[in-house]
Motif scaffolding. Structure first.
Motif, PDB file in Angstrom:
ATOM      1  N   PHE A   1      70.638  45.063  -4.165  1.00  0.00           N
ATOM      2  CA  PHE A   1      69.882  45.642  -4.076  1.00  0.00           C
ATOM      3  C   PHE A   1      69.952  46.232  -5.558  1.00  0.00           C
TER       4      PHE A   1
ATOM      5  N   ARG B   1      74.239  45.755  -1.276  1.00  0.00           N
ATOM      6  CA  ARG B   1      73.579  46.804  -2.295  1.00  0.00           C
ATOM      7  C   ARG B   1      74.203  46.647  -4.100  1.00  0.00           C
ATOM      8  N   GLU B   2      74.588  45.521  -3.639  1.00  0.00           N
ATOM      9  CA  GLU B   2      74.739  45.088  -5.434  1.00  0.00           C
ATOM     10  C   GLU B   2      73.432  44.012  -5.519  1.00  0.00           C
TER      11      GLU B   2
ATOM     12  N   ILE C   1      69.823  50.999   3.024  1.00  0.00           N
ATOM     13  CA  ILE C   1      70.673  51.442   1.723  1.00  0.00           C
ATOM     14  C   ILE C   1      69.962  52.935   1.037  1.00  0.00           C
TER      15      ILE C   1
END
Length: 260
Positions: free
Chosen positions: A243, A240-241, A187
């Motif tokens: 994160f 990713r959410e 990411i």
């Protein structure tokens, strides 16, 4: 990133275990818990395949590393980080989430009292503050006999055991088909000098999945295995959410210094 519960000793969350007995616990009651402090620093919780369709809407589903992988719902990307529950074990925000059955099962557990016995007994963690000789709460026994509440707890734990057996069979099939691979997520946040990289988990290898023969895919479809695989794969987009939530909460682990 994700580790399975310890193979030796007590399972995740449990500090001790005692068999539930009308002789010893005849005056015990159960009270509603407003918080789950045992979850505050838990970043990965075991789940069963029956939960995949619900969990994949809220949390990434990965598999633990090692010879006997376990499906895990990620509540954080780093050890000791949970983006859904605060330091006191209280749910953050007002949006509803799916709480895994493993969490809802605590502080109860079906366990063998003797290693040579196949019989499972209903046990509980006596260190939990939800069960004890309280003045308030729902009674576990009446006139020396289990109440309807105990029957409900027992049924839930029996269903959890059955779901666990199905999950074991699912993982066995994945392993025998050689569909699991070491996972990695990279990411790159805006302004970061280098990407954040997360490893230490396993995931389904999409390339190998796409290479399966038609008869193998039909077998997976008919057995209900294929939808579970895709639920897992779809859920990975939520990494990713998670994160982003950690960034918002200031819980992203520092990056290692760039190599010279």
């Amino acid at each position: 990133m994700a580790s399975a519960p310890q193979a030796q000793g007590l399972p995740l969350f449990y500090n001790d275990l005692q068999p539930l007995s009308s002789d010893l616990h005849g005056n015990y009651r159960v009270r509603v818990a407003e918080t789950a402090p045992f979850l505050a620093r838990t970043h990965a919780v075991p789940v069963t395949v029956e939960e995949f369709p619900l969990i994949q809407r809220h949390m990434p589903i990965v598999f633990s590393a090692g010879d006997e992988p376990v499906p895990l719902a990620l509540m954080g990307l780093n050890e000791g980080t949970n983006v859904f529950f605060d330091a006191d074990g209280k749910l953050r925000g007002t949006d509803p989430i799916y709480v895994p059955a493993y969490v809802r099962r605590y502080p109860y557990l079906l366990a063998r009292l003797r290693p040579d016995s196949e019989e499972l007994s209903l046990c509980f963690d006596p260190t939990s503050d939800t069960i004890g000789a309280f003045d308030e709460g729902d009674a576990l026994f009446a006139d020396g006999k289990p109440t309807e509440l105990v029957q409900q707890i027992l049924k839930f734990n029996e269903e959890f055991e059955i779901a666990g057996q199905k999950t074991g069979a699912f993982l066995k099939e994945l392993s025998e088909m050689n569909l699991l691979m070491d996972g990695e997520v990279s990411i790159q946040p805006d302004g970061a000098a280098q990407p954040y990289i997360y490893r230490g988990f396993r995931m389904v290898d999409e390339a190998k999945l796409n290479e399966l023969r038609g008869d193998q895919l039909r077998k997976m479809q008919q057995s209900g295995m294929l939808p579970l695989v895709y639920a897992h794969l779809f859920s990975l987009g939520l990494v990713r959410e998670i994160f982003a939530r950690q960034m918002q909460q200031g819980n992203v682990a520092p990056q290692p210094a760039p190599a010279a």
